[in-house]
Design an enzyme around this catalytic site. Structure first.
Site, PDB file in Angstrom:
ATOM      1  N   HIS A 142       1.117  -1.211  -0.319  1.00 20.94           N
ATOM      2  CA  HIS A 142      -0.318   0.346  -0.212  1.00 20.94           C
ATOM      3  C   HIS A 142       1.385   0.945   0.060  1.00 20.94           C
ATOM      4  O   HIS A 142       1.400   1.094   1.002  1.00 20.94           O
ATOM      5  CB  HIS A 142      -0.898  -0.061   0.912  1.00 20.94           C
ATOM      6  CG  HIS A 142      -1.890   0.904   1.257  1.00 20.94           C
ATOM      7  ND1 HIS A 142      -2.805   2.298   0.453  1.00 20.94           N
ATOM      8  CD2 HIS A 142      -1.725   2.014   2.266  1.00 20.94           C
ATOM      9  CE1 HIS A 142      -3.547   3.130   0.373  1.00 20.94           C
ATOM     10  NE2 HIS A 142      -2.405   2.989   2.265  1.00 20.94           N
ATOM     11  N   LYS A 186      -0.596  10.472   1.389  1.00 22.04           N
ATOM     12  CA  LYS A 186       0.034  10.863   0.225  1.00 22.04           C
ATOM     13  C   LYS A 186      -0.372  10.751  -1.566  1.00 22.04           C
ATOM     14  O   LYS A 186      -0.056  11.410  -2.103  1.00 22.04           O
ATOM     15  CB  LYS A 186       0.030   9.361   0.283  1.00 22.04           C
ATOM     16  CG  LYS A 186      -0.078   8.301   1.446  1.00 22.04           C
ATOM     17  CD  LYS A 186       0.833   6.577   1.035  1.00 22.04           C
ATOM     18  CE  LYS A 186       0.100   6.272   1.256  1.00 22.04           C
ATOM     19  NZ  LYS A 186      -1.282   6.484   2.401  1.00 22.04           N
ATOM     20  N   ASP A 199      -2.869   4.376  -4.225  1.00 18.27           N
ATOM     21  CA  ASP A 199      -3.269   2.983  -3.988  1.00 18.27           C
ATOM     22  C   ASP A 199      -1.769   1.958  -3.891  1.00 18.27           C
ATOM     23  O   ASP A 199      -1.713   1.360  -2.640  1.00 18.27           O
ATOM     24  CB  ASP A 199      -4.461   3.282  -3.979  1.00 18.27           C
ATOM     25  CG  ASP A 199      -4.902   1.714  -2.861  1.00 18.27           C
ATOM     26  OD1 ASP A 199      -5.248   2.895  -1.955  1.00 18.27           O
ATOM     27  OD2 ASP A 199      -6.063   0.814  -3.041  1.00 18.27           O
ATOM     28  N   ARG A 212      18.058  14.445  12.760  1.00 20.56           N
ATOM     29  CA  ARG A 212      18.251  16.018  12.522  1.00 20.56           C
ATOM     30  C   ARG A 212      18.955  16.143  11.607  1.00 20.56           C
ATOM     31  O   ARG A 212      19.263  17.108  10.599  1.00 20.56           O
ATOM     32  CB  ARG A 212      18.041  16.723  13.305  1.00 20.56           C
ATOM     33  CG  ARG A 212      16.207  16.526  14.337  1.00 20.56           C
ATOM     34  CD  ARG A 212      16.840  18.119  15.450  1.00 20.56           C
ATOM     35  NE  ARG A 212      16.939  18.859  15.409  1.00 20.56           N
ATOM     36  CZ  ARG A 212      17.249  19.907  16.051  1.00 20.56           C
ATOM     37  NH1 ARG A 212      17.226  19.576  17.324  1.00 20.56           N
ATOM     38  NH2 ARG A 212      17.840  20.901  16.112  1.00 20.56           N
TER      39      ARG A 212
END
Length: 323
Positions: A143, A164, A182, A248
């Protein structure tokens, strides 16, 4: 799981000419990626011979057979090969009609398909192997959304409703191309390469909540879509979690295992106000830079004197940096 492709599809893809088909080509299933040139079998050495492979008869095999001292020996060699019921015989462009006519009675007897390629043997073999590597590759469905960004195949994953498809529409507007929405069919075409595509029945369609189903090819044009793409990077979108420490610096290369291949992974937190399409673009470009040997985080730490050259360029004290 063992996959298969009908011989009819192989014939169409490779442009073969049918010389003899004992049964409809749709009923003959190809299940083996490897192909063979049966020179040893013709020379009466059947060690490791695999009849489930497509067999190629080229110039070398033709010269061997035509230069045999007696005709009965030639027929015995051909009978020995054809009696194993190989999946199919493909002749290269160099084959003479005389040799094809010698094979024909045995093809009829043992019901072996005979095909003709218009290419030289080596090119025809490499082309077929490349085709079968894709068609018969190990695969799975995931998916997500697959989009090509600056030439990098980016698989966008995340929970349903995280955004998405909406981000893919923004990426298409920015000039990138949709591969699948999808459901993404992923195939392992080599030890290091994954290729993604969309199921045929939903190819180029996008589901947008509040709008419905749209056809990206018709709405944005052919330049906005692509049938297949390598998977170079996985971007996982997740709702922002204040208790979680997100990456980060980008020193450590995080990966995800897909069909035994480690694919670079970038986890992007989703929160109001973040331009995720731009972030995905930057992630794709940064991933390409890393593949080319450049890591901007390491260069920055090196400039600050915070890399330990004696310990594989590991950062000496990231806690100081984060503070």
């Amino acid at each position: 799981m063992k996959y298969s492709v009908p011989l009819s599809k192989v014939i169409e893809a490779e442009g073969y000419t049918k010389i003899f088909m004992p049964v409809p080509a749709e009923e003959v299933m190809v299940t083996c990626i490897e192909v063979s040139r049966p020179g040893l079998m013709l020379a009466r050495n059947d060690v490791n011979f695999s009849p489930e492979r497509i067999q190629f008869i080229g110039k070398s095999e033709m010269l061997y057979l035509m230069n045999l001292p007696r005709e009965e020996i030639r027929h015995d060699c051909i009978n020995r090969l054809m009696s194993t019921n190989p999946l199919a015989i493909v002749f290269s462009i160099a084959i003479t009609p005389e040799l094809v006519s010698i094979f024909m009675p045995y093809a009829e007897k043992y019901k072996v398909p005979l095909l003709k390629s218009e290419d030289e043997t080596s090119f025809a073999v490499s082309s077929l192997v490349s085709y079968l590597n894709v068609e018969l590759a190990e695969r799975e469905s995931r998916h997500g959304v697959l989009v090509e960004v600056f030439g990098e195949g980016v698989l966008i994953t995340g929970d349903s409703g995280v955004g998405k498809s909406e981000n893919v529409v923004e990426l298409i507007n920015r000039g990138h191309r949709l591969v699948a929405d999808d459901s993404v069919e992923i195939r392992k075409v080599s030890k290091k390469t994954l290729v993604g595509s969309a199921p045929d029945n939903i190819r180029h369609f996008i589901e947008l909540r509040g709008v419905g189903i749209i056809d990206a090819r018709r709405l944005f044009g052919m330049k906005s879509v692509k049938n297949t793409s390598r998977i170079d990077l996985v971007v996982d979108l997740e709702a922002w979690d204040e208790t979680k420490a997100y990456e980060r610096m980008g020193i450590d290369d995080e990966t995800i295992d897909i069909l035994g291949v480690n694919v670079p992974l970038c986890t992007v937190p989703v929160s109001p106000g973040r331009n995720l399409a731009v972030i995905i673009e930057v992630a794709a470009i940064n991933n390409r830079q890393k593949k080319m040997g450049y890591n901007s985080a390491k260069e920055l730490l090196a400039n600050l004197g915070m890399l330990d050259e004696e310990n594989d360029n590991k950062p000496t004290d990231l806690d100081v940096w984060h503070q």
